[in-house]
Design a protein around this motif. Structure first.
Motif, PDB file in Angstrom:
ATOM      1  N   ALA A  49       0.824  -1.210   0.000  1.00 42.26           N
ATOM      2  CA  ALA A  49       0.000   0.000   0.000  1.00 42.26           C
ATOM      3  C   ALA A  49       0.858   1.260   0.000  1.00 42.26           C
ATOM      4  CB  ALA A  49      -0.926   0.016   1.218  1.00 42.26           C
ATOM      5  N   VAL A  50       2.152   1.093   0.278  1.00 45.27           N
ATOM      6  CA  VAL A  50       3.049   2.241   0.437  1.00 45.27           C
ATOM      7  C   VAL A  50       3.947   2.394  -0.792  1.00 45.27           C
ATOM      8  CG1 VAL A  50       4.923   3.189   1.851  1.00 45.27           C
ATOM      9  CG2 VAL A  50       3.017   1.981   2.936  1.00 45.27           C
ATOM     10  N   ALA A  51       3.982   3.620  -1.323  1.00 48.85           N
ATOM     11  CA  ALA A  51       4.863   3.920  -2.458  1.00 48.85           C
ATOM     12  C   ALA A  51       6.237   4.363  -1.971  1.00 48.85           C
ATOM     13  CB  ALA A  51       4.242   4.996  -3.341  1.00 48.85           C
ATOM     14  N   GLU A  52       6.261   5.224  -0.940  1.00 45.85           N
ATOM     15  CA  GLU A  52       7.549   5.750  -0.478  1.00 45.85           C
ATOM     16  C   GLU A  52       7.364   6.490   0.847  1.00 45.85           C
ATOM     17  OE1 GLU A  52      11.137   8.624  -2.226  1.00 45.85           O
ATOM     18  OE2 GLU A  52       9.539   7.946  -3.557  1.00 45.85           O
ATOM     19  N   LEU A  53       8.434   6.545   1.617  1.00 43.79           N
ATOM     20  CA  LEU A  53       8.507   7.360   2.829  1.00 43.79           C
ATOM     21  C   LEU A  53       9.470   8.493   2.520  1.00 43.79           C
ATOM     22  CD1 LEU A  53       7.822   7.620   5.919  1.00 43.79           C
ATOM     23  CD2 LEU A  53      10.002   6.449   6.308  1.00 43.79           C
ATOM     24  N   ILE A  54       9.017   9.738   2.743  1.00 49.97           N
ATOM     25  CA  ILE A  54       9.856  10.894   2.432  1.00 49.97           C
ATOM     26  C   ILE A  54       9.993  11.784   3.667  1.00 49.97           C
ATOM     27  CG2 ILE A  54       9.325  10.854  -0.036  1.00 49.97           C
ATOM     28  CD1 ILE A  54       7.322  13.136   0.415  1.00 49.97           C
ATOM     29  N   PRO A  55      11.036  12.606   3.703  1.00 49.27           N
ATOM     30  CA  PRO A  55      11.188  13.535   4.828  1.00 49.27           C
ATOM     31  C   PRO A  55       9.985  14.486   4.896  1.00 49.27           C
ATOM     32  CG  PRO A  55      13.195  13.464   3.520  1.00 49.27           C
ATOM     33  CD  PRO A  55      12.148  12.719   2.757  1.00 49.27           C
ATOM     34  N   TYR A  56       9.696  14.937   6.115  1.00 52.58           N
ATOM     35  CA  TYR A  56       8.593  15.892   6.280  1.00 52.58           C
ATOM     36  C   TYR A  56       8.943  17.194   5.589  1.00 52.58           C
ATOM     37  CZ  TYR A  56       5.200  19.067   8.169  1.00 52.58           C
ATOM     38  OH  TYR A  56       4.207  19.996   8.278  1.00 52.58           O
ATOM     39  N   ARG A  57       7.950  17.745   4.923  1.00 49.66           N
ATOM     40  CA  ARG A  57       8.051  19.098   4.370  1.00 49.66           C
ATOM     41  C   ARG A  57       6.702  19.761   4.597  1.00 49.66           C
ATOM     42  NH1 ARG A  57       8.785  16.222  -1.353  1.00 49.66           N
ATOM     43  NH2 ARG A  57      10.452  15.390  -0.154  1.00 49.66           N
ATOM     44  N   ALA A  58       6.739  21.036   4.888  1.00 55.05           N
ATOM     45  CA  ALA A  58       5.501  21.754   5.186  1.00 55.05           C
ATOM     46  C   ALA A  58       4.585  21.758   3.968  1.00 55.05           C
ATOM     47  CB  ALA A  58       5.814  23.184   5.613  1.00 55.05           C
ATOM     48  N   PRO A  59       3.319  21.403   4.175  1.00 54.12           N
ATOM     49  CA  PRO A  59       2.367  21.427   3.063  1.00 54.12           C
ATOM     50  C   PRO A  59       1.996  22.851   2.683  1.00 54.12           C
ATOM     51  CG  PRO A  59       1.274  20.804   5.090  1.00 54.12           C
ATOM     52  CD  PRO A  59       2.728  20.936   5.412  1.00 54.12           C
ATOM     53  N   GLN A  60       1.488  23.005   1.461  1.00 52.16           N
ATOM     54  CA  GLN A  60       1.090  24.314   0.953  1.00 52.16           C
ATOM     55  C   GLN A  60      -0.429  24.407   0.876  1.00 52.16           C
ATOM     56  OE1 GLN A  60       2.984  24.111  -2.813  1.00 52.16           O
ATOM     57  NE2 GLN A  60       5.027  24.419  -1.988  1.00 52.16           N
ATOM     58  N   GLY A  61      -0.961  25.505   1.398  1.00 48.82           N
ATOM     59  CA  GLY A  61      -2.383  25.824   1.273  1.00 48.82           C
ATOM     60  C   GLY A  61      -3.321  24.885   1.992  1.00 48.82           C
ATOM     61  N   ASN A  62      -4.279  25.453   2.690  1.00 46.05           N
ATOM     62  CA  ASN A  62      -5.326  24.680   3.355  1.00 46.05           C
ATOM     63  C   ASN A  62      -6.459  25.624   3.733  1.00 46.05           C
ATOM     64  OD1 ASN A  62      -6.908  22.838   4.673  1.00 46.05           O
ATOM     65  ND2 ASN A  62      -5.590  22.642   6.451  1.00 46.05           N
ATOM     66  N   ASP A  63      -6.799  26.537   2.846  1.00 44.52           N
ATOM     67  CA  ASP A  63      -7.830  27.524   3.145  1.00 44.52           C
ATOM     68  C   ASP A  63      -9.225  26.926   3.039  1.00 44.52           C
ATOM     69  OD1 ASP A  63      -5.809  29.376   3.455  1.00 44.52           O
ATOM     70  OD2 ASP A  63      -5.935  30.060   1.382  1.00 44.52           O
ATOM     71  N   ASP A  64     -10.022  27.130   4.044  1.00 47.05           N
ATOM     72  CA  ASP A  64     -11.428  26.730   4.063  1.00 47.05           C
ATOM     73  C   ASP A  64     -11.648  25.248   3.794  1.00 47.05           C
ATOM     74  OD1 ASP A  64     -12.147  29.398   4.556  1.00 47.05           O
ATOM     75  OD2 ASP A  64     -12.076  29.837   2.407  1.00 47.05           O
ATOM     76  N   LEU A  65     -10.733  24.419   4.227  1.00 47.90           N
ATOM     77  CA  LEU A  65     -10.881  22.975   4.066  1.00 47.90           C
ATOM     78  C   LEU A  65     -10.828  22.322   5.437  1.00 47.90           C
ATOM     79  CD1 LEU A  65      -8.714  22.511   0.859  1.00 47.90           C
ATOM     80  CD2 LEU A  65     -11.183  22.244   1.049  1.00 47.90           C
ATOM     81  N   PRO A  66     -11.259  21.071   5.549  1.00 43.96           N
ATOM     82  CA  PRO A  66     -11.268  20.404   6.861  1.00 43.96           C
ATOM     83  C   PRO A  66      -9.883  20.369   7.511  1.00 43.96           C
ATOM     84  CG  PRO A  66     -12.349  19.069   5.172  1.00 43.96           C
ATOM     85  CD  PRO A  66     -11.710  20.217   4.470  1.00 43.96           C
ATOM     86  N   ASP A  67      -9.867  20.326   8.843  1.00 45.73           N
ATOM     87  CA  ASP A  67      -8.613  20.308   9.601  1.00 45.73           C
ATOM     88  C   ASP A  67      -7.745  19.090   9.289  1.00 45.73           C
ATOM     89  OD1 ASP A  67      -9.299  22.652  10.823  1.00 45.73           O
ATOM     90  OD2 ASP A  67      -9.971  21.718  12.685  1.00 45.73           O
ATOM     91  N   TRP A  68      -8.366  17.977   8.924  1.00 52.73           N
ATOM     92  CA  TRP A  68      -7.595  16.766   8.636  1.00 52.73           C
ATOM     93  C   TRP A  68      -6.807  16.882   7.333  1.00 52.73           C
ATOM     94  CZ3 TRP A  68      -9.407  15.058   4.060  1.00 52.73           C
ATOM     95  CH2 TRP A  68     -10.751  15.255   3.762  1.00 52.73           C
ATOM     96  N   PHE A  69      -7.196  17.810   6.456  1.00 48.48           N
ATOM     97  CA  PHE A  69      -6.435  18.051   5.230  1.00 48.48           C
ATOM     98  C   PHE A  69      -5.367  19.081   5.557  1.00 48.48           C
ATOM     99  CE2 PHE A  69      -5.915  20.665   1.310  1.00 48.48           C
ATOM    100  CZ  PHE A  69      -5.188  19.735   0.600  1.00 48.48           C
ATOM    101  N   LEU A  70      -4.112  18.658   5.539  1.00 44.87           N
ATOM    102  CA  LEU A  70      -3.020  19.525   5.960  1.00 44.87           C
ATOM    103  C   LEU A  70      -2.493  20.407   4.834  1.00 44.87           C
ATOM    104  CD1 LEU A  70      -1.135  16.898   8.145  1.00 44.87           C
ATOM    105  CD2 LEU A  70      -2.807  18.620   8.876  1.00 44.87           C
TER     106      LEU A  70
END
Length: 159
Positions: free
Chosen positions: A34-55
């Motif tokens: 089920a997993v394609a890859e594990l990558i280092p954390y990077r800050a996501p871009q944009g999350n305006d007016d969407l549910p809190d679970w969408f980062l």
């Protein structure tokens, strides 16, 4: 998880490799396919007016993937990315031709383990988006509903 499967040449497969995914408040278990890859954390871009679970969206291999928090999607409070945070790129399950991958925030490096029909089911309360719980070598691990996560993204017009 089904442990007795057949390979393309109809040979019985009695075990599979699974990954234990460390989250803030629980451990998930998924088949490693089920997993394609594990990558280092990077800050996501944009999350305006969407549910809190969408980062937000993260870049990966010339794609922009939706990054989500399993904890928040299953009804728990928001969690910050810790210093061990990683992004797990998952193969999409929903059969949507335009969606091949989604991303999940994890709080550490997943651990591989072989599982078979001896994996003991655990009778514990389950949160939303958890299908079952198992005792994986002394670790209580929850089986996530990855298709439901993908469907949540679709229902909110994110994918």
């Amino acid at each position: 998880m089904q442990s007795v499967m057949t390979s393309p040449d109809n040979e019985e497969i009695r075990s599979l490799t699974a990954l234990l995914l460390p989250l803030t408040d629980r451990t998930l278990i998924v088949p490693n396919v089920a997993v394609a890859e594990l990558i280092p954390y990077r800050a996501p871009q944009g999350n305006d007016d969407l549910p809190d679970w969408f980062l937000g969206l993260v870049n990966w291999r010339d794609l922009r993937l939706p990054l989500l928090s399993f904890e928040v999607a299953s009804g728990e409070p928001a969690v910050a990315a810790g210093n061990q945070a990683r992004i797990l790129v998952l193969n999409a399950q929903g059969g949507r031709s335009h969606v091949k991958f989604i991303a999940l925030l994890v709080q550490g490096i997943p651990r591989a383990m072989k599982v078979d029909s001896e994996l003991a089911a655990a009778d514990v309360p389950l949160a939303a988006l958890e299908l079952a719980a198992v005792d994986a070598d002394g670790i209580m691990a929850k089986i996530p509903d990855l298709l439901a996560l993908e469907n949540m993204l679709a229902e909110h017009g994110i994918i």
